[in-house]
Scaffold this motif. Structure first.
Motif, mmCIF file in Angstrom:
data_model
loop_
_atom_site.group_PDB
_atom_site.id
_atom_site.type_symbol
_atom_site.label_atom_id
_atom_site.label_comp_id
_atom_site.label_asym_id
_atom_site.label_seq_id
_atom_site.Cartn_x
_atom_site.Cartn_y
_atom_site.Cartn_z
ATOM 1 N N PRO A 1 18.031 12.077 -22.200
ATOM 2 C CA PRO A 1 16.504 11.748 -21.223
ATOM 3 C C PRO A 1 15.761 10.767 -21.713
ATOM 4 N N GLU A 2 15.957 10.830 -22.697
ATOM 5 C CA GLU A 2 15.001 10.202 -23.485
ATOM 6 C C GLU A 2 15.161 7.991 -23.269
ATOM 7 N N ILE A 3 16.806 8.499 -22.213
ATOM 8 C CA ILE A 3 16.569 7.004 -22.011
ATOM 9 C C ILE A 3 16.545 6.885 -20.870
ATOM 10 N N GLY A 4 16.092 7.450 -20.593
ATOM 11 C CA GLY A 4 15.689 7.788 -18.668
ATOM 12 C C GLY A 4 14.220 7.247 -18.991
ATOM 13 N N ARG A 5 13.498 8.094 -19.731
ATOM 14 C CA ARG A 5 12.312 7.775 -19.896
ATOM 15 C C ARG A 5 11.697 6.167 -20.755
ATOM 16 N N ALA A 6 12.851 5.920 -21.295
ATOM 17 C CA ALA A 6 12.306 4.604 -21.902
ATOM 18 C C ALA A 6 12.323 3.960 -20.903
ATOM 19 N N LEU A 7 13.228 3.434 -20.100
ATOM 20 C CA LEU A 7 13.468 3.128 -18.841
ATOM 21 C C LEU A 7 11.968 2.700 -18.004
ATOM 22 N N CYS A 8 11.904 3.938 -17.606
ATOM 23 C CA CYS A 8 10.697 4.564 -16.391
ATOM 24 C C CYS A 8 9.255 3.808 -17.263
ATOM 25 N N GLY B 1 1.057 -1.351 0.392
ATOM 26 C CA GLY B 1 0.230 0.096 0.229
ATOM 27 C C GLY B 1 0.727 1.239 0.081
ATOM 28 N N HIS B 2 2.417 0.964 0.213
ATOM 29 C CA HIS B 2 2.856 2.172 -0.587
ATOM 30 C C HIS B 2 3.349 2.938 -1.625
ATOM 31 N N LYS B 3 3.411 4.503 -2.068
ATOM 32 C CA LYS B 3 3.590 4.783 -2.621
ATOM 33 C C LYS B 3 5.401 4.395 -3.122
ATOM 34 N N VAL B 4 5.777 4.643 -4.197
ATOM 35 C CA VAL B 4 6.749 4.686 -4.781
ATOM 36 C C VAL B 4 7.829 5.207 -5.121
ATOM 37 N N LYS B 5 8.400 5.775 -5.555
ATOM 38 C CA LYS B 5 9.612 7.181 -6.086
ATOM 39 C C LYS B 5 10.727 6.616 -6.868
ATOM 40 N N VAL B 6 10.362 6.790 -7.685
ATOM 41 C CA VAL B 6 11.737 6.189 -9.004
ATOM 42 C C VAL B 6 12.920 7.303 -9.272
ATOM 43 N N THR B 7 13.729 6.735 -9.112
ATOM 44 C CA THR B 7 14.807 8.116 -9.542
ATOM 45 C C THR B 7 15.634 7.283 -10.053
ATOM 46 N N ILE B 8 15.008 8.319 -11.403
ATOM 47 C CA ILE B 8 16.660 7.725 -12.017
ATOM 48 C C ILE B 8 18.136 8.699 -12.527
ATOM 49 N N MET B 9 18.740 8.069 -12.326
ATOM 50 C CA MET B 9 20.524 8.810 -11.556
ATOM 51 C C MET B 9 20.598 9.106 -13.015
ATOM 52 N N PHE B 10 21.465 10.241 -13.216
ATOM 53 C CA PHE B 10 22.265 10.595 -14.222
ATOM 54 C C PHE B 10 23.416 11.719 -14.051
ATOM 55 N N ARG B 11 24.755 10.621 -14.755
ATOM 56 C CA ARG B 11 26.219 11.237 -14.576
ATOM 57 C C ARG B 11 26.341 11.569 -15.925
ATOM 58 N N GLY B 12 27.513 12.418 -15.860
ATOM 59 C CA GLY B 12 27.994 13.193 -17.047
ATOM 60 C C GLY B 12 27.512 12.881 -18.071
ATOM 61 N N ARG B 13 27.743 12.484 -19.432
ATOM 62 C CA ARG B 13 27.342 12.531 -20.916
ATOM 63 C C ARG B 13 25.778 11.626 -20.910
ATOM 64 N N GLU B 14 25.528 11.288 -19.747
ATOM 65 C CA GLU B 14 24.777 10.254 -19.667
ATOM 66 C C GLU B 14 23.069 11.477 -19.626
ATOM 67 N N LYS C 1 10.201 13.341 -14.648
ATOM 68 C CA LYS C 1 9.845 14.681 -15.355
ATOM 69 C C LYS C 1 11.554 14.023 -14.570
ATOM 70 N N HIS C 2 12.324 15.733 -15.237
ATOM 71 C CA HIS C 2 13.381 15.713 -15.238
ATOM 72 C C HIS C 2 13.861 16.653 -15.228
ATOM 73 N N GLU C 3 14.709 16.421 -13.111
ATOM 74 C CA GLU C 3 15.018 17.416 -12.419
ATOM 75 C C GLU C 3 16.143 17.681 -12.037
ATOM 76 N N GLY C 4 17.565 18.140 -12.429
ATOM 77 C CA GLY C 4 18.188 18.228 -12.121
ATOM 78 C C GLY C 4 19.503 16.582 -12.472
ATOM 79 N N ARG C 5 20.226 16.460 -11.791
ATOM 80 C CA ARG C 5 20.934 14.782 -12.001
ATOM 81 C C ARG C 5 19.850 13.874 -12.441
ATOM 82 N N ASN C 6 18.762 14.006 -11.827
ATOM 83 C CA ASN C 6 17.700 13.185 -12.130
ATOM 84 C C ASN C 6 16.590 12.570 -12.467
ATOM 85 N N MET C 7 15.546 11.797 -12.589
ATOM 86 C CA MET C 7 14.605 12.050 -12.821
ATOM 87 C C MET C 7 13.524 11.161 -12.484
ATOM 88 N N ILE C 8 13.000 11.906 -11.564
ATOM 89 C CA ILE C 8 11.525 11.456 -10.939
ATOM 90 C C ILE C 8 10.521 11.074 -11.684
#
Length: 173
Positions: free
Chosen positions: A133-140, A116-129, A158-165
């Motif tokens: 952002p389309e790769i992160g969206r595909a992963l989501c 019954g919990h909500k889950v915040k999924v964070t995709i972390m980006f480094r450097g050239r990644e 949604k892309h926020e800084g170095r993360n996609m949440i």
């Protein structure tokens, strides 16, 4: 029983000069000066409590205010016990995640959603990644597809800084 606000005025705290009085059995006595009403309440061993301060004249009830507050706190505690709190769990992923690791994390997310919990999924980006952002969206999208029968997307990726949440909620909530 009449519901009384948390800041109910009692005995000498009541500001009105005349009040409509209801006794401890629920019967209406009359409109009378505040001193007489307090005196009647004290003779019966109770307090005079203002239950409807906005009425003309204000309505006061003769009752045991200490017992009322105690019963009210018990009801509040009981209601709090029955209240279900929803926690937000977080799962972090990287763009280069291997298939097996992805499935393990997806199963953990499934377990959280099942509880019954909500889950915040964070995709972390480094450097050239950061340039992809389309790769992160595909992963989501892959994650949502994998968990489609257990979850609904509460907040799209949604892309926020170095993360996609992205935030996922259980389907039955």
């Amino acid at each position: 029983m009449t519901i009384i606000s948390k800041e109910a005025r009692v005995n000498e705290d009541i500001r009105a000069k005349e009040v409509r009085v209801i006794d401890d059995r629920g019967e209406q006595l009359d409109i009378m000066p505040i001193r007489d009403a307090i005196q009647i309440a004290r003779e019966r061993g109770f307090d005079l409590v203002e239950v409807a301060p906005n009425a003309k004249p204000p309505v006061c009830r003769i009752m045991d205010y200490g017992k009322f507050k105690f019963d009210q706190s018990k009801k509040d505690k009981e209601a709090k016990k029955k209240q279900k709190t929803i926690q937000v769990k977080e799962m972090k992923l990287r763009l280069g995640i291997e298939d097996h690791d992805f499935k393990v994390k997806a199963k953990n997310i499934q377990k959280f959603l099942g509880e019954g919990h909500k889950v915040k999924v964070t995709i972390m980006f480094r450097g050239r990644e950061m340039n992809h952002p389309e790769i992160g969206r595909a992963l989501c999208d892959k994650l949502v597809e994998f968990l489609s029968e257990y979850t609904s997307v509460e907040r799209m990726p949604k892309h926020e800084g170095r993360n996609m949440i992205m935030i996922l909620a259980p389907k039955n909530v």
